[in-house]
Design an enzyme around this catalytic site. Structure first.
Site, PDB file in Angstrom:
ATOM      1  N   GLU A 159       0.818  -1.209   0.000  1.00 35.34           N
ATOM      2  CA  GLU A 159       0.000   0.000   0.000  1.00 35.34           C
ATOM      3  C   GLU A 159       0.858   1.268   0.000  1.00 35.34           C
ATOM      4  OE1 GLU A 159      -3.162   0.423  -0.348  1.00 35.34           O
ATOM      5  OE2 GLU A 159      -3.230   2.537   0.238  1.00 35.34           O
ATOM      6  N   HIS A 177      -4.215  -2.579   2.156  1.00 38.33           N
ATOM      7  CA  HIS A 177      -3.862  -2.152   3.514  1.00 38.33           C
ATOM      8  C   HIS A 177      -3.687  -3.377   4.413  1.00 38.33           C
ATOM      9  CE1 HIS A 177      -5.341   2.080   2.864  1.00 38.33           C
ATOM     10  NE2 HIS A 177      -4.356   2.301   3.704  1.00 38.33           N
TER      11      HIS A 177
HETATM   12  P1  ATP Z   1      -1.729   8.030   3.584  1.00 34.96           P
HETATM   13  O1  ATP Z   1      -2.384   6.839   3.017  1.00 34.96           O
HETATM   14  O2  ATP Z   1      -1.921   9.255   2.786  1.00 34.96           O
HETATM   15  O3  ATP Z   1      -0.370   7.769   4.006  1.00 34.96           O
HETATM   16  P2  ATP Z   1      -2.866   7.704   6.065  1.00 34.96           P
HETATM   17  O4  ATP Z   1      -1.746   7.935   6.957  1.00 34.96           O
HETATM   18  O5  ATP Z   1      -4.195   8.256   6.400  1.00 34.96           O
HETATM   19  O6  ATP Z   1      -2.582   8.351   4.787  1.00 34.96           O
HETATM   20  P3  ATP Z   1      -3.409   4.916   5.229  1.00 34.96           P
HETATM   21  O7  ATP Z   1      -2.207   4.064   5.151  1.00 34.96           O
HETATM   22  O8  ATP Z   1      -4.109   5.150   3.956  1.00 34.96           O
HETATM   23  O9  ATP Z   1      -2.949   6.141   5.972  1.00 34.96           O
HETATM   24  O10 ATP Z   1      -4.447   4.290   6.312  1.00 34.96           O
HETATM   25  C1  ATP Z   1      -5.747   4.751   6.479  1.00 34.96           C
HETATM   26  C2  ATP Z   1      -6.452   3.966   7.572  1.00 34.96           C
HETATM   27  O11 ATP Z   1      -7.787   4.485   7.698  1.00 34.96           O
HETATM   28  C3  ATP Z   1      -6.632   2.491   7.320  1.00 34.96           C
HETATM   29  O12 ATP Z   1      -6.549   1.783   8.531  1.00 34.96           O
HETATM   30  C4  ATP Z   1      -8.053   2.385   6.784  1.00 34.96           C
HETATM   31  O13 ATP Z   1      -8.689   1.146   7.029  1.00 34.96           O
HETATM   32  C5  ATP Z   1      -8.728   3.464   7.572  1.00 34.96           C
HETATM   33  N1  ATP Z   1      -9.918   3.959   6.863  1.00 34.96           N
HETATM   34  C6  ATP Z   1      -9.968   4.593   5.667  1.00 34.96           C
HETATM   35  N2  ATP Z   1     -11.242   4.864   5.327  1.00 34.96           N
HETATM   36  C7  ATP Z   1     -12.024   4.382   6.328  1.00 34.96           C
HETATM   37  C8  ATP Z   1     -13.433   4.349   6.555  1.00 34.96           C
HETATM   38  N3  ATP Z   1     -14.294   4.862   5.673  1.00 34.96           N
HETATM   39  N4  ATP Z   1     -13.892   3.772   7.693  1.00 34.96           N
HETATM   40  C9  ATP Z   1     -13.016   3.241   8.587  1.00 34.96           C
HETATM   41  N5  ATP Z   1     -11.691   3.250   8.427  1.00 34.96           N
HETATM   42  C10 ATP Z   1     -11.189   3.811   7.308  1.00 34.96           C
END
Ligand code: ATP
Length: 341
Positions: A10, A307
């Site tokens: 991811e 993820h």
């Molecule tokens: P980036 O991806 O830009 O690095 P980030 O630090 O926000 O940003 P991600 O690695 O994308 O991190 O992780 C996002 C987290 O948020 C994951 O655990 C994902 O399951 C959770 N998440 C995203 N959308 C939802 C949602 N609609 N409901 C619950 N959890 C969510």
């Protein structure tokens, strides 16, 4: 030192957060390169940076590379220190993701800890406060954790300023969860919130839910939030069941009609109802760290996201645990077992 590649799978912020959580709990140092290499704005952003600094403060870690935009970080943890903590993301960066990073360590502390986190509480790409409260924490509590949490103020993009407070009581060892069935459904809930916006936005969203999801027993509420720092709107659909509760939250965006926001939530709720598995896509990736710390567990879910698969690869570097992901009758079973047993 565990060497991690932040561009794997991811390639987002979760690799950093999971590594921090496990490093704090296991005492194992790590180094990570290529942080968030697969994102448009690579490197540590506010939310990630606050998670790093908060983790460092809680366990007295030695850290290198904790600056905005940094793509490499090294983290050598010390002992987790209970107490009272206050962290301010300073933007609408997700407070719930920072909380999820720190919670496992606070549960492993020697005395109760209380933490206040300021930032976004309802963000488009992160768990909403309600998701943590109704879906994630109940699983953690079933695993033996004692955590109380309160939403003190809502925080929406772009102004942020939300506040979440959590109190964790030490839990020497989490027990492995077994989440294979959803159980008997309870009464669904729809909560439409607006802050500094007309209430009719929330009411129109609920009209769409009523029309598109003619399920029995709905409890619906449109609420005007009085004290948010900036404008915001979020529609949350809660689908309780005896074993596990599914939560869908969709944030309103400028220029997107309320009806469209509601249809997005409706589609996600339908997909979840059709999938009929206890653990939805997002909860699946969020359970990987707790299961790792419990030394095992299993759940039935939808097709694992990137993820989830990436998180599995990260946690397996920290502890001798092996995850298996197997397709079974249209759903997937994710299971973890200790390699020493
Ligand atoms: P980036 O991806 O830009 O690095 P980030 O630090 O926000 O940003 P991600 O690695 O994308 O991190 O992780 C996002 C987290 O948020 C994951 O655990 C994902 O399951 C959770 N998440 C995203 N959308 C939802 C949602 N609609 N409901 C619950 N959890 C969510």
């Amino acid at each position: 030192v565990i060497e991690l590649d932040g561009s794997q799978g991811e390639g987002g912020g979760q690799i950093v957060r999971s590594a921090l959580a496990l490093s704090m709990c296991t005492g194992r140092p790590f180094r990570i390169a290529n942080i968030r290499a697969r994102r448009r704005n690579p490197g540590l952003q506010r939310q990630h940076l606050v998670a790093v600094r908060a983790a460092a403060e809680i366990c007295g870690a030695t850290v290198e590379g904790a600056t905005r935009g940094s793509t490499a970080l090294s983290f050598t943890p010390g002992e987790v220190r209970p107490g009272r903590y206050h962290f301010d993301i300073g933007t609408a960066g997700s407070a719930t993701l920072v909380l999820q990073t720190l919670l496992p360590a606070l549960l492993a502390a020697s005395a109760p800890a209380r933490i206040l986190i300021e930032g976004g509480t309802h963000n488009p790409l992160a768990p909403s406060y309600e998701f943590i409260e109704r879906s994630f924490l109940p699983v953690l509590r079933r695993m033996g954790a004692r955590v109380a949490m309160r939403l003190l103020r809502h925080g929406f993009y772009p102004m942020g300023g939300g506040q979440i407070e959590a109190e964790a009581t030490p839990c020497p060892r989490l027990s492995p969860p077994c989440l294979l069935e959803r159980g008997a459904p309870g009464a669904p809930e729809a909560h439409a919130l607006v802050a500094r916006l007309p209430l009719h936005i929330a009411e129109r969203e609920l009209d769409v839910v009523r029309r598109e999801l003619p399920w029995p027993g709905w409890r619906m509420q449109a609420t005007q939030i009085p004290d948010s720092r900036g404008p915001g709107n979020v529609l949350t659909l809660i689908m309780p069941a005896s074993e596990l509760t599914e939560v869908v939250s969709v944030c309103g965006r400028r220029g997107v009609p309320a009806e469209e926001v509601a249809m997005d939530a409706v589609r996600q709720a339908r997909r979840s109802a059709d999938a009929a598995v206890p653990v939805g896509e997002h909860l699946a990736d969020q359970l990987i760290v707790p299961i790792t710390l419990a030394g095992g567990g299993e759940f039935r879910t939808v097709r694992p996201s990137n993820h989830t698969l990436t998180n599995i690869a990260v946690v397996e570097r920290f502890l001798p645990l092996k995850f298996t992901v197997v397709r079974e009758d249209g759903s997937w079973r994710v299971a973890a077992a200790s390699m020493s047993s």
